[in-house]
Motif scaffolding. Structure first.
Motif, mmCIF file in Angstrom:
data_model
loop_
_atom_site.group_PDB
_atom_site.id
_atom_site.type_symbol
_atom_site.label_atom_id
_atom_site.label_comp_id
_atom_site.label_asym_id
_atom_site.label_seq_id
_atom_site.Cartn_x
_atom_site.Cartn_y
_atom_site.Cartn_z
ATOM 1 N N THR A 62 -1.069 -4.567 -0.513
ATOM 2 C CA THR A 62 -0.296 -3.337 -0.291
ATOM 3 C C THR A 62 1.301 -3.439 -0.614
ATOM 4 O O THR A 62 1.884 -2.702 -0.405
ATOM 5 N N ALA A 109 -2.131 1.762 -5.033
ATOM 6 C CA ALA A 109 -1.392 2.998 -4.873
ATOM 7 C C ALA A 109 -0.296 2.732 -3.925
ATOM 8 O O ALA A 109 0.908 3.031 -3.747
ATOM 9 N N LEU A 110 -0.880 2.033 -2.700
ATOM 10 C CA LEU A 110 -0.026 1.787 -1.503
ATOM 11 C C LEU A 110 0.901 0.929 -1.865
ATOM 12 O O LEU A 110 2.371 1.088 -1.366
ATOM 13 N N GLU A 151 -2.581 -2.083 -11.597
ATOM 14 C CA GLU A 151 -3.767 -1.995 -11.440
ATOM 15 C C GLU A 151 -5.101 -2.688 -11.979
ATOM 16 O O GLU A 151 -5.433 -1.701 -13.089
ATOM 17 N N GLN A 171 -1.502 -0.636 8.078
ATOM 18 C CA GLN A 171 -1.634 -0.615 6.516
ATOM 19 C C GLN A 171 -1.833 -1.625 5.972
ATOM 20 O O GLN A 171 -2.724 -1.851 4.652
ATOM 21 N N ASP A 202 -7.927 -3.062 -6.698
ATOM 22 C CA ASP A 202 -8.543 -1.699 -5.983
ATOM 23 C C ASP A 202 -7.362 -0.763 -6.171
ATOM 24 O O ASP A 202 -6.316 -0.904 -5.962
ATOM 25 N N ARG A 229 -6.751 2.195 -4.578
ATOM 26 C CA ARG A 229 -6.267 2.761 -3.351
ATOM 27 C C ARG A 229 -5.203 1.842 -3.008
ATOM 28 O O ARG A 229 -4.076 2.218 -2.425
ATOM 29 N N THR A 230 -5.441 0.268 -2.898
ATOM 30 C CA THR A 230 -4.467 -0.493 -2.550
ATOM 31 C C THR A 230 -3.243 -0.777 -3.450
ATOM 32 O O THR A 230 -2.139 -0.650 -3.087
#
Length: 223
Positions: free
Chosen positions: A51, A76-77, A92, A176, A71, A73-74
């Protein structure tokens, strides 16, 4: 260990689950110290950046910092965590195990990510990316073996104490920084050590707390 001792450790483990914290945070100073040794303005690659917690701190040392996170989603964080930090890029994508070419980094880091990859191939790829005198810095996770028992007992006890200090209230969800995908390590420390010594002669490795080991390899200087 006695049955009573096992029951106490199990209870501490359940307590720790209610007060979670990222064990990788403990090792940030270790990674940053070695990044500084590479010199101000170093080019840094963080493989499996999660993250992005470490990326912001690496950005204060390096002139260009790249975080790889496969990943979506990760990743994006991670991008959200480094918003406004101009010298950090989050990609990514997975680590290219076949990468070969002109070395372009002064520091390559794996923080709890190396066990997601084929070990020998990942180490060889990382080596190929390092400039002369560059540093490979690893905070790794290995499958437990009998020789890890003392480290594991100490980690269970300390884990509970640190968890309650950092998060006095019971957590309803992990923080998170602990939401990136995980993988179970297949190799023990002894097995990792054997592979690493063959791939990177002179690598320095040692067991450590919180189910981690640390390793550093320095590339040969320019001829």
């Amino acid at each position: 260990m006695s049955r009573r001792g096992m029951q106490v450790l199990a209870a501490l483990g359940r307590f720790s689950d209610e007060h979670p914290w990222s064990h990788n945070d403990v090792y940030a100073p270790f990674v940053l110290w070695h990044a500084r040794r590479a010199g101000r303005g170093a080019a840094v690659l963080d493989v499996g950046c999660g993250t992005g917690t470490l990326l912001r701190r690496l950005a204060r040392i390096g002139s260009a910092v790249v975080g790889l996170e496969p990943d979506a989603r990760t990743a994006a964080l991670a991008r959200a965590n480094v918003t406004g930090v101009r010298n950090v890029a989050v990609r990514e994508e997975p680590f290219d195990l076949a990468v070969r070419g002109e070395p372009c980094y002064d520091v390559v880091t794996f923080v709890a990510s190396l066990h997601h990859l084929p070990l020998a191939q990942a180490l060889e790829a990382a080596r190929s990316l390092l400039r002369p005198s560059g540093r490979l810095v690893i905070v790794g996770i290995a499958r437990e073996e009998p020789r890890d028992l003392a480290w594991s007992i100490a980690s269970v006890i300390l884990n509970a104490g640190i968890g309650v200090v950092r998060h006095p209230r019971r957590a309803v969800a992990p923080p998170q920084s602990m939401t990136a995908p995980t993988a179970t390590p297949l190799l023990t420390f002894s097995e990792v050590h054997g592979v690493a010594r063959r791939a990177l002669p002179g690598i320095k490795m040692q067991r450590s707390l919180f189910w981690r080991y640390v390793a550093v390899w320095v590339a040969p200087p320019a001829q």
